[in-house]
Design an enzyme around this catalytic site. Structure first.
Site, PDB file in Angstrom:
ATOM      1  N   HIS A  65       0.824  -1.214   0.000  1.00 21.28           N
ATOM      2  CA  HIS A  65       0.000   0.000   0.000  1.00 21.28           C
ATOM      3  C   HIS A  65       0.856   1.261   0.000  1.00 21.28           C
ATOM      4  O   HIS A  65       1.635   1.469   0.916  1.00 21.28           O
ATOM      5  CB  HIS A  65      -0.885  -0.027   1.248  1.00 21.28           C
ATOM      6  CG  HIS A  65      -1.831   1.119   1.368  1.00 21.28           C
ATOM      7  ND1 HIS A  65      -1.843   1.944   2.468  1.00 21.28           N
ATOM      8  CD2 HIS A  65      -2.793   1.552   0.534  1.00 21.28           C
ATOM      9  CE1 HIS A  65      -2.794   2.851   2.309  1.00 21.28           C
ATOM     10  NE2 HIS A  65      -3.385   2.642   1.151  1.00 21.28           N
ATOM     11  N   GLU A  77       0.504  -0.373  -4.671  1.00 24.34           N
ATOM     12  CA  GLU A  77      -0.640   0.544  -4.816  1.00 24.34           C
ATOM     13  C   GLU A  77      -0.118   1.965  -4.777  1.00 24.34           C
ATOM     14  O   GLU A  77       0.885   2.244  -4.085  1.00 24.34           O
ATOM     15  CB  GLU A  77      -1.621   0.295  -3.664  1.00 24.34           C
ATOM     16  CG  GLU A  77      -2.944   1.019  -3.783  1.00 24.34           C
ATOM     17  CD  GLU A  77      -3.060   2.311  -2.992  1.00 24.34           C
ATOM     18  OE1 GLU A  77      -4.150   2.901  -2.979  1.00 24.34           O
ATOM     19  OE2 GLU A  77      -2.043   2.759  -2.390  1.00 24.34           O
ATOM     20  N   ASP A 132      -1.393   6.494  -5.458  1.00 23.69           N
ATOM     21  CA  ASP A 132      -2.452   7.500  -5.541  1.00 23.69           C
ATOM     22  C   ASP A 132      -2.004   8.562  -6.536  1.00 23.69           C
ATOM     23  O   ASP A 132      -0.898   9.101  -6.412  1.00 23.69           O
ATOM     24  CB  ASP A 132      -2.669   8.160  -4.175  1.00 23.69           C
ATOM     25  CG  ASP A 132      -2.993   7.142  -3.099  1.00 23.69           C
ATOM     26  OD1 ASP A 132      -4.138   6.697  -3.024  1.00 23.69           O
ATOM     27  OD2 ASP A 132      -2.056   6.784  -2.337  1.00 23.69           O
ATOM     28  N   HIS A 135      -0.617  10.859  -1.862  1.00 17.20           N
ATOM     29  CA  HIS A 135      -1.915  10.485  -1.289  1.00 17.20           C
ATOM     30  C   HIS A 135      -2.773  11.678  -0.889  1.00 17.20           C
ATOM     31  O   HIS A 135      -3.907  11.828  -1.332  1.00 17.20           O
ATOM     32  CB  HIS A 135      -1.715   9.573  -0.073  1.00 17.20           C
ATOM     33  CG  HIS A 135      -3.009   9.230   0.586  1.00 17.20           C
ATOM     34  ND1 HIS A 135      -3.559   9.998   1.612  1.00 17.20           N
ATOM     35  CD2 HIS A 135      -3.912   8.239   0.345  1.00 17.20           C
ATOM     36  CE1 HIS A 135      -4.719   9.479   1.965  1.00 17.20           C
ATOM     37  NE2 HIS A 135      -4.951   8.413   1.223  1.00 17.20           N
ATOM     38  N   GLU A 139      -4.653   4.143  -7.867  1.00 14.26           N
ATOM     39  CA  GLU A 139      -5.865   4.848  -7.430  1.00 14.26           C
ATOM     40  C   GLU A 139      -5.898   6.250  -8.028  1.00 14.26           C
ATOM     41  O   GLU A 139      -4.927   7.008  -7.912  1.00 14.26           O
ATOM     42  CB  GLU A 139      -5.925   4.945  -5.901  1.00 14.26           C
ATOM     43  CG  GLU A 139      -7.185   5.705  -5.467  1.00 14.26           C
ATOM     44  CD  GLU A 139      -7.325   5.899  -3.968  1.00 14.26           C
ATOM     45  OE1 GLU A 139      -6.635   5.210  -3.184  1.00 14.26           O
ATOM     46  OE2 GLU A 139      -8.142   6.764  -3.586  1.00 14.26           O
TER      47      GLU A 139
HETATM   48  O1  G3P Z   1      -6.039   0.906  -1.948  1.00 17.65           O
HETATM   49  C1  G3P Z   1      -6.851   1.175  -0.877  1.00 17.65           C
HETATM   50  C2  G3P Z   1      -6.528   2.407  -0.103  1.00 17.65           C
HETATM   51  O2  G3P Z   1      -5.404   3.039  -0.650  1.00 17.65           O
HETATM   52  C3  G3P Z   1      -7.633   3.362  -0.019  1.00 17.65           C
HETATM   53  O3  G3P Z   1      -7.433   4.340   0.956  1.00 17.65           O
HETATM   54  O4  G3P Z   1      -6.882   6.566   1.786  1.00 17.65           O
HETATM   55  O5  G3P Z   1      -5.111   4.848   1.637  1.00 17.65           O
HETATM   56  O6  G3P Z   1      -6.018   5.890  -0.414  1.00 17.65           O
HETATM   57  P1  G3P Z   1      -6.308   5.447   0.970  1.00 17.65           P
HETATM   58 CA    CA Z   2      -4.856   4.729  -2.099  1.00 15.79          CA
END
Ligand code: G3P
Ligand code: CA
Length: 291
Positions: free
Chosen positions: A39, A66, A68, A81, A149
């Site tokens: 993550h 993962e 953002d 993020h 994301e």
């Molecule tokens: O991939 C799931 C997670 O990243 C969603 O929440 O706030 O960490 O972007 P956040």
């Molecule tokens: Ca995320």
């Protein structure tokens, strides 16, 4: 089965005819080892969403990372993020008169000047907020895979088109990447639907825990339903699995953010397809990794 589960089952039956959900014991015998996703990279050990976090995930042996994605004032895509730069960079020091420090108020050149590592530890000083291009290049270099994301798309109208353009420029929309190495997700159903409509071949995910009665609608454009781990149960996972996504395959469920062994074991026991975690080694030790 609880009253809530029975209600959900009844709701599902209304959509798909007669549907028999497995008991928890049956489900426990059926499911595979989940995929473990690092993550924001291996963000328990390196500054989130930096190239260092990707490399740390790679060193630990993880394929899936993962991230953002957001957009700068001058239309470049960057990996970060928060919609505000203050928590994970030294923006207040470098640009003291530019509060409130929203990502979209800074150019890519300005963001490139920021230190995105020191907040995590002195050893990470000098880490940068990567552009999406830089990030994709490093993921490719490491032979990794990306759960991307689209963050806060309501702040960046049309960002889906920008994301697809950069992915195309970087070679991420070829057959290998689209089939095996890329998922695009968002908390915004509109954003996920837009990606699906523009590129129906891409695997997509909706972040959240939709009502079971709404799953048929989500299944039209999302291959994954990806809820917070605190919101899921055996019946919810089974309910998601009862539907097929836009590619005719069973809907998948990747849950987040699971950072301890006990929670990982619970999630795996529920039959999730993926676990998204800041500490992928801890989760792998607890439940394994399908990759
Ligand atoms: O991939 C799931 C997670 O990243 C969603 O929440 O706030 O960490 O972007 P956040
Ligand atoms: Ca995320």
């Amino acid at each position: 089965m609880s009253a809530r589960a029975a209600t959900a089952t009844a709701a599902l039956a209304g959509f798909v005819g007669v549907l028999v959900l497995p008991t928890a014991a049956e489900a426990a015998q059926q499911h595979d080892t989940p995929v473990v996703v690092a993550h924001r990279g291996a963000s328990g050990y390196a500054p989130e969403n930096t190239l260092q976090a990707i490399d740390k995930a790679d060193k630990l042996g993880f394929d899936w990372v993962e991230n953002d994605v957001q957009r700068t004032k001058d239309g470049q895509l960057v990996v970060i993020h928060d919609t505000n730069l203050a928590r994970t960079t030294n923006v207040e020091q470098i640009f003291p008169d530019r509060a409130p420090y929203n990502v979209g108020d800074f150019t890519a050149a300005e963001i490139a000047k920021l230190d995105a590592g020191s907040w995590k530890g002195a050893e990470f000083a000098g880490a940068r907020v990567p552009t999406l291009t830089q990030y994709l290049d490093r993921v490719d270099h490491n032979h990794q895979k990306l759960l991307m994301e689209i963050k806060a798309p309501e702040l960046y109208p049309g960002i889906e088109k920008d994301v697809l353009r950069v992915l195309g420029e970087e070679g991420w929309l070829n057959r290998d990447h689209v089939r095996n190495r890329l998922v695009i997700q968002s908390f915004s159903a509109d954003s996920v639907r837009t990606v699906h409509e523009r590129r129906p071949d891409i695997t997509t995910g909706f972040l959240g825990t939709p009502d079971v009665s709404d799953l048929p609608r989500y299944a039209q454009f999302a291959d994954q339903i990806n809820p917070s781990n605190g919101t899921i149960s055996d019946w919810y996972v089974a309910a998601v699995h009862a539907f097929k996504g836009p590619h005719g395959k069973r809907l998948q469920l990747f849950t987040w953010t699971v950072n301890d062994a006990a929670t990982a074991r619970r999630a795996a026991g529920l039959g999730v397809d993926g676990i998204i975690t800041n500490v992928p080694d801890v989760v792998r030790e607890a439940v394994g990794d399908r990759e």
